[in-house]
Scaffold this motif. Structure first.
Motif, mmCIF file in Angstrom:
data_model
loop_
_atom_site.group_PDB
_atom_site.id
_atom_site.type_symbol
_atom_site.label_atom_id
_atom_site.label_comp_id
_atom_site.label_asym_id
_atom_site.label_seq_id
_atom_site.Cartn_x
_atom_site.Cartn_y
_atom_site.Cartn_z
ATOM 1 N N SER A 187 1.046 -1.634 -0.157
ATOM 2 C CA SER A 187 -0.190 -0.346 0.393
ATOM 3 C C SER A 187 0.815 1.506 -0.014
ATOM 4 O O SER A 187 1.604 1.092 1.176
ATOM 5 C CB SER A 187 -0.297 0.122 1.130
ATOM 6 O OG SER A 187 -1.708 1.095 1.086
ATOM 7 N N LEU A 188 0.540 2.262 -0.336
ATOM 8 C CA LEU A 188 1.977 2.843 -0.986
ATOM 9 C C LEU A 188 0.829 4.395 -1.054
ATOM 10 O O LEU A 188 -0.234 4.663 -1.703
ATOM 11 C CB LEU A 188 2.150 3.293 -2.197
ATOM 12 C CG LEU A 188 3.116 1.632 -2.621
ATOM 13 C CD1 LEU A 188 2.938 1.799 -4.224
ATOM 14 C CD2 LEU A 188 4.135 2.152 -1.243
ATOM 15 N N ASP A 189 1.023 5.497 -0.726
ATOM 16 C CA ASP A 189 0.642 6.910 -0.735
ATOM 17 C C ASP A 189 1.616 8.286 -1.529
ATOM 18 O O ASP A 189 2.634 7.886 -0.599
ATOM 19 C CB ASP A 189 0.261 7.493 0.729
ATOM 20 C CG ASP A 189 -1.180 6.830 1.120
ATOM 21 O OD1 ASP A 189 -1.603 6.347 0.715
ATOM 22 O OD2 ASP A 189 -0.401 5.963 2.699
ATOM 23 N N PHE A 190 1.411 8.392 -1.904
ATOM 24 C CA PHE A 190 2.491 9.904 -2.343
ATOM 25 C C PHE A 190 2.350 11.076 -2.104
ATOM 26 O O PHE A 190 1.231 11.657 -2.120
ATOM 27 C CB PHE A 190 2.711 9.640 -4.344
ATOM 28 C CG PHE A 190 2.698 8.544 -4.548
ATOM 29 C CD1 PHE A 190 4.383 7.790 -5.311
ATOM 30 C CD2 PHE A 190 1.979 7.554 -5.565
ATOM 31 C CE1 PHE A 190 4.170 7.092 -6.042
ATOM 32 C CE2 PHE A 190 2.066 6.381 -5.634
ATOM 33 C CZ PHE A 190 3.849 6.318 -6.478
ATOM 34 N N LEU A 191 3.515 11.743 -1.436
ATOM 35 C CA LEU A 191 3.471 12.807 -0.412
ATOM 36 C C LEU A 191 3.873 13.711 -1.590
ATOM 37 O O LEU A 191 4.198 14.862 -1.341
ATOM 38 C CB LEU A 191 4.078 12.358 0.713
ATOM 39 C CG LEU A 191 4.297 11.351 1.359
ATOM 40 C CD1 LEU A 191 4.332 10.365 3.095
ATOM 41 C CD2 LEU A 191 1.696 11.330 1.815
ATOM 42 N N ALA A 192 4.954 13.591 -2.036
ATOM 43 C CA ALA A 192 5.764 15.090 -2.853
ATOM 44 C C ALA A 192 6.583 14.319 -4.232
ATOM 45 O O ALA A 192 5.896 12.824 -3.995
ATOM 46 C CB ALA A 192 6.285 15.805 -1.440
ATOM 47 N N VAL A 193 7.352 15.075 -4.445
ATOM 48 C CA VAL A 193 7.377 14.684 -6.097
ATOM 49 C C VAL A 193 9.431 14.637 -6.172
ATOM 50 O O VAL A 193 10.040 15.141 -5.130
ATOM 51 C CB VAL A 193 7.538 15.644 -7.113
ATOM 52 C CG1 VAL A 193 5.986 14.569 -7.454
ATOM 53 C CG2 VAL A 193 7.748 16.595 -7.086
ATOM 54 N N GLY A 194 10.147 13.700 -6.248
ATOM 55 C CA GLY A 194 11.652 13.849 -6.938
ATOM 56 C C GLY A 194 12.117 14.016 -8.280
ATOM 57 O O GLY A 194 11.766 13.808 -9.127
ATOM 58 N N ALA B 23 10.119 6.688 1.453
ATOM 59 C CA ALA B 23 11.508 6.661 0.664
ATOM 60 C C ALA B 23 11.522 8.335 1.434
ATOM 61 O O ALA B 23 10.445 9.412 0.770
ATOM 62 C CB ALA B 23 11.232 6.862 -0.719
ATOM 63 N N VAL B 24 12.695 8.944 1.245
ATOM 64 C CA VAL B 24 13.401 9.283 1.777
ATOM 65 C C VAL B 24 14.297 10.616 0.846
ATOM 66 O O VAL B 24 15.000 10.697 0.408
ATOM 67 C CB VAL B 24 13.202 10.391 2.697
ATOM 68 C CG1 VAL B 24 13.672 12.230 3.493
ATOM 69 C CG2 VAL B 24 12.126 9.702 3.826
ATOM 70 N N SER B 25 13.789 12.253 0.364
ATOM 71 C CA SER B 25 14.710 13.754 -0.262
ATOM 72 C C SER B 25 15.200 14.110 0.759
ATOM 73 O O SER B 25 13.925 15.498 0.825
ATOM 74 C CB SER B 25 13.990 13.516 -1.312
ATOM 75 O OG SER B 25 15.453 14.096 -1.591
ATOM 76 N N GLY B 26 16.081 15.115 1.243
ATOM 77 C CA GLY B 26 16.666 16.208 2.070
ATOM 78 C C GLY B 26 15.850 16.139 2.459
ATOM 79 O O GLY B 26 15.543 17.176 3.330
ATOM 80 N N GLY B 27 15.085 15.007 3.637
ATOM 81 C CA GLY B 27 14.575 15.409 4.974
ATOM 82 C C GLY B 27 12.785 15.566 5.088
ATOM 83 O O GLY B 27 12.306 15.397 5.424
ATOM 84 N N THR B 28 12.585 15.006 2.977
ATOM 85 C CA THR B 28 11.243 15.758 2.707
ATOM 86 C C THR B 28 10.786 14.167 2.038
ATOM 87 O O THR B 28 10.608 13.706 1.383
ATOM 88 C CB THR B 28 11.135 16.189 1.495
ATOM 89 O OG1 THR B 28 11.433 17.778 1.917
ATOM 90 C CG2 THR B 28 9.814 16.420 0.935
ATOM 91 N N PRO B 29 9.772 13.257 2.547
ATOM 92 C CA PRO B 29 8.940 12.367 2.889
ATOM 93 C C PRO B 29 8.019 12.298 1.441
ATOM 94 O O PRO B 29 7.257 13.031 1.474
ATOM 95 C CB PRO B 29 8.242 12.378 3.644
ATOM 96 C CG PRO B 29 8.027 12.691 5.341
ATOM 97 C CD PRO B 29 9.034 14.135 4.334
ATOM 98 N N LEU B 30 8.270 11.761 0.092
ATOM 99 C CA LEU B 30 7.872 10.945 -1.029
ATOM 100 C C LEU B 30 7.232 10.508 -0.834
ATOM 101 O O LEU B 30 6.046 10.753 -1.743
ATOM 102 C CB LEU B 30 9.326 11.027 -1.991
ATOM 103 C CG LEU B 30 10.153 12.174 -1.930
ATOM 104 C CD1 LEU B 30 11.246 11.620 -3.498
ATOM 105 C CD2 LEU B 30 9.806 13.709 -2.163
ATOM 106 N N LEU B 31 7.700 9.064 -0.547
ATOM 107 C CA LEU B 31 6.260 8.047 -1.050
ATOM 108 C C LEU B 31 6.155 7.810 0.705
ATOM 109 O O LEU B 31 7.457 7.486 1.482
ATOM 110 C CB LEU B 31 6.808 6.948 -1.893
ATOM 111 C CG LEU B 31 6.339 6.177 -1.737
ATOM 112 C CD1 LEU B 31 4.933 6.281 -2.280
ATOM 113 C CD2 LEU B 31 6.897 4.931 -3.282
#
Length: 144
Positions: free
Chosen positions: A90-97, A123-131
């Protein structure tokens, strides 16, 4: 959606090494890196990972998190002799990379039964959760 800051293409954070046990699909779509101290996977978004609008493709992010969660479960749960097959995801997309973004996986084992492992991850980028994701995996012994 928020776009995390990017890094110079090819900048791999200290402690990460090339991950060679991801199988042919991941190797073709990678490269993926591994930090052995805490069983974290990471990758730098390249144009090959992107959808037609130039953002990291949701299918690739999903695949990445579907590798991170069972890897963490195998390492923490003494299941190195098993392969963890995805039963439910189960996945929730929160932001983009964006291209050049360094993305790392995070995972926590929630519960383990006789043959199933329940895991949540990010899945996190620069402290921002993406997924954000949760998965149920079935432990299957590896063939010799």
């Amino acid at each position: 959606m928020q776009v995390p800051s990017t890094t110079h293409q090819g900048d791999v954070p200290e402690g990460f090494v090339a991950f060679r046990k991801a199988g042919a699909f991941a190797e073709k779509n990678g490269p993926i890196y591994f930090r052995p101290t805490d069983s974290v996977l990471g990758f730098c978004v390249s144009p090959a990972h992107c959808n037609p609008v130039g953002l990291c493709h949701g299918g690739w992010l999903s695949t990445f998190l579907d590798m991170q969660m069972p890897l963490k479960a195998m390492r923490e749960g003494g299941l190195e002799g098993c392969f963890l097959v995805t039963v439910s995801l189960s996945l929730d997309f929160l932001a983009v990379g964006a291209v050049g973004s360094w993305i790392e996986g995070q995972a926590t084992v929630l519960k383990r039964s006789k043959s199933l492992v329940f895991v949540q991850g990010l899945a996190v980028s620069g402290g921002t959760p993406l997924l954000r994701g949760s998965g149920v995996y079935k432990a299957i012994p590896r063939s010799s």
